[in-house]
Write a protein that holds these residues in place. Sequence first.
Motif, short mmCIF file in Angstrom:
data_model
loop_
_atom_site.label_atom_id
_atom_site.label_comp_id
_atom_site.label_asym_id
_atom_site.label_seq_id
_atom_site.Cartn_x
_atom_site.Cartn_y
_atom_site.Cartn_z
N TYR A 46 13.34 20.94 -12.58
CA TYR A 46 12.47 20.27 -13.56
C TYR A 46 11.77 19.03 -12.99
O TYR A 46 10.82 18.54 -13.60
N GLY A 47 12.22 18.50 -11.86
CA GLY A 47 11.54 17.34 -11.29
C GLY A 47 10.37 17.68 -10.39
O GLY A 47 9.73 16.77 -9.84
N MET A 216 1.82 -5.25 -11.77
CA MET A 216 3.02 -4.92 -12.54
C MET A 216 3.57 -3.57 -12.10
O MET A 216 2.87 -2.78 -11.46
N GLU A 217 4.82 -3.31 -12.46
CA GLU A 217 5.46 -2.04 -12.15
C GLU A 217 5.40 -1.11 -13.35
O GLU A 217 5.76 -1.50 -14.46
N ASP A 218 4.95 0.11 -13.12
CA ASP A 218 5.00 1.18 -14.12
C ASP A 218 6.25 2.00 -13.80
O ASP A 218 6.26 2.80 -12.86
N VAL A 219 7.31 1.78 -14.54
CA VAL A 219 8.63 2.29 -14.18
C VAL A 219 8.76 3.77 -14.54
O VAL A 219 8.30 4.22 -15.60
N TRP A 220 9.42 4.51 -13.65
CA TRP A 220 9.67 5.93 -13.84
C TRP A 220 10.97 6.08 -14.64
O TRP A 220 12.07 5.89 -14.12
N LYS A 221 10.84 6.46 -15.90
CA LYS A 221 12.02 6.59 -16.76
C LYS A 221 11.63 7.41 -17.99
O LYS A 221 10.45 7.66 -18.25
N ALA A 222 12.63 7.81 -18.75
CA ALA A 222 12.37 8.45 -20.04
C ALA A 222 11.63 7.45 -20.92
O ALA A 222 12.05 6.30 -21.06
N GLY A 223 10.51 7.89 -21.48
CA GLY A 223 9.69 6.98 -22.27
C GLY A 223 8.70 6.18 -21.44
O GLY A 223 7.90 5.42 -21.98
N GLY A 224 8.75 6.32 -20.11
CA GLY A 224 7.82 5.62 -19.23
C GLY A 224 7.05 6.63 -18.40
O GLY A 224 6.84 7.78 -18.81
N TYR A 226 6.31 9.45 -15.89
CA TYR A 226 7.06 10.69 -15.62
C TYR A 226 8.08 11.00 -16.71
O TYR A 226 9.02 11.78 -16.49
N GLY A 227 7.91 10.38 -17.87
CA GLY A 227 8.90 10.51 -18.93
C GLY A 227 9.16 11.94 -19.38
O GLY A 227 10.31 12.30 -19.63
N ARG A 228 8.11 12.76 -19.47
CA ARG A 228 8.32 14.14 -19.97
C ARG A 228 9.19 14.94 -19.01
O ARG A 228 10.04 15.73 -19.44
N THR A 258 22.08 7.37 -17.88
CA THR A 258 21.80 6.01 -18.33
C THR A 258 20.65 5.40 -17.52
O THR A 258 19.74 4.77 -18.07
N PHE A 259 20.69 5.60 -16.20
CA PHE A 259 19.62 5.07 -15.35
C PHE A 259 18.28 5.72 -15.67
O PHE A 259 17.25 5.04 -15.77
N TYR A 260 18.27 7.04 -15.84
CA TYR A 260 17.02 7.72 -16.16
C TYR A 260 16.43 7.22 -17.47
O TYR A 260 15.21 7.19 -17.64
N ARG A 261 17.28 6.83 -18.39
CA ARG A 261 16.78 6.35 -19.69
C ARG A 261 16.33 4.90 -19.63
O ARG A 261 15.36 4.52 -20.29
N SER A 262 17.03 4.08 -18.85
CA SER A 262 16.70 2.65 -18.81
C SER A 262 15.68 2.30 -17.74
O SER A 262 14.90 1.36 -17.91
N GLY A 263 15.72 3.01 -16.61
CA GLY A 263 14.90 2.63 -15.47
C GLY A 263 15.39 1.37 -14.78
O GLY A 263 14.73 0.87 -13.86
N ASP A 264 16.54 0.86 -15.18
CA ASP A 264 17.10 -0.38 -14.63
C ASP A 264 17.79 -0.08 -13.30
O ASP A 264 18.73 0.72 -13.24
#
Length: 655
Positions: A46-47, A216-224, A226-228, A258-264
């Motif tokens: 899926y990635g 600024m950084e456009d973070v790769w995460k769910a809701g950011g 590549y979110g889909r 957790t990381f994929y959701r937060s992007g932290d």
Amino acid sequence: MPSPAFHYSDERFADIQMLRYRLKGFERLSPRQRILCYYLSEAAIYGRDITFDQYGKHNLRIRKTLEAIFLWHKEKEHTEEFTHLEEYLKRVWFSNGIYHHYGCRKFEPRFSEKYFRTLVETTPPRLLPLGEEETAQDLCNQLSPVIFDPHTLPMRVNKADGEDLVLTSACHFYDNLTQGEAEDFYEKKKAADAHTDMPPSHGLNSTLVKRQGVIMEDVWKAGGRYGRAIVKIVECLEKAALYADNEKQEQYIRQLITFYRSGDLQDFNRYCIAWVKEKDAQVDFINGFIETYGDPLGLKGSWEGIVEYRDPEATLRTQIICRNAQWFEDHAPTDARFKKKEVKGVSATVVNAAMLGGENYPASAIGINLPNADWIREQYGSKSVTIGNLTEAYAQAAKGNGFKEEFVIDQPTRALIEQYGDACDDLHTDLHECLGHGSGQLLPGTDPDALKAYAATIEEARADLFALYFMADAKLVELGLLDSPQAYKACYYSYIMNGLLTQLTRISPGHNIEEAHMRNRALIARWCLAHADAGKAMEMVNIGGKTYLKINDYGELRRLVGVLLGEVQRIKSEGDYRGARELVERYAVSVDPVIHKEILARYERLGLAPYKGFINPVLIPEKDHRGNITDIRVDYGETYEHQMLRYSRDYATLI
């Protein structure tokens, strides 16, 4: 043994040979473990669209357009140009975009722009990746310069000394800013985190953009960004967690979620620590933004996925290496300041790949050592794997192809390689991944990103040199890893020959060496040749009009390897950018056009493809009458074309 229907070699096109790998021992896994492999494999596939987009901002639209053309016209078009377009599409699939997977240069299409426009404009608009109110002509106007103009975005990753590497690289990690602006942005971030106990890998999971003058950084995460795609990956990981091999594995799967959701990036640190601490799972995986080779600044992680399961018999070899890791560290020919006083958490296994994805597909590494953060390695250790069924596929495909007869200097050397080559290749990979990458330490205060664009080449050279040095050590015979003190010579000859001569088959005339692993091999081989004391260790000789490597003193060659290892480790430990630049630019970049022409001509006569890649097996769920998955069976019959079109259809997430 594989079934009669299984064949390692498959389709060939351009400079690529497709191979298949068999899932040996998969049947010995429990049904629960096979189901775990299945869900992790879904997450690995899926990635795919993420990698395409990272490798170039136009890649997804180009791929979608070419696929639409191909599917709509293939029954009607029988011209030579359409055959060339089909080959171009297969290359795009293979390289996750329009740039060569190894050389990073843009492919040159062998069909005309006029023909491309005609096909696009006669394809139903509903099949094309058109935006709102966009026409087929608009699509052609946008994509044609990218495909056909050799001066438009020519290199995915440019590492040419003296150029702005961000502005001149087509990879999609930076938008509307310069190299200097990017470096300044991350220098400030590092300075702000200078005293943290868990330094984040700044930039690893984001696109750096400048909008209205603000960076600024456009973070790769769910809701950011590549979110889909990430949401689909997370869904598969959540299902996989229910079948985890043990509690620790379930914990690190959920930490990755957790990381994929937060992007932290602190969540990523916690995931890496949990992952490296877990040592017992039979099934394991890599999934995420990991390696930074695709970024000219060495910061951004390309998305990759691989699913693997342990080969218990072959792993006995790597366990011996792990148990003796401190001995190897102590006896390395490097300054004591750069050695680890206590080697921690070294774990190495031989695995079989069950599925390849993202940057690892279709072309894949055969060895992996992670995590990449030096501070995690030092405090918690690392995991290393050698992927046994991929090396098996490579070895089977190479049998009887005439390569050694053409390039190895004489029959005694060929016999040595025939006898010990495969065993030495596996062991060199083990030592490279398990000990080489995990060896040594940075001096306090050294910036882990100090070597910048040269970091990847220096790190791969460091790991290769460590492996080469100890391949010749009597300790390996003592440990039972090699059965002859002469065996290492097969490794030395093949490695140096490749670095000096035969890897040139992967480079087009007039081009420099670009890829980090190729630069590393050239650096080692050429440095040793330059310091061989007028041929005492080795020399290049001409026999019957052909150039060969001649090694005169293997012991002296090993001494040179040790000297170079000491210098490369110093450069890494001290963060000596000038030293790295001097080594790489002097020995690893340029190509002798005369030697290059000769090697290409000799290789062409063999009729071989210089690059190999893999068709994934298909993991098919078996279900009970309620629709619950009860087991997984493996099918090897899918063609390259069908697999790529199926992935584009069933796993599309970003377009």
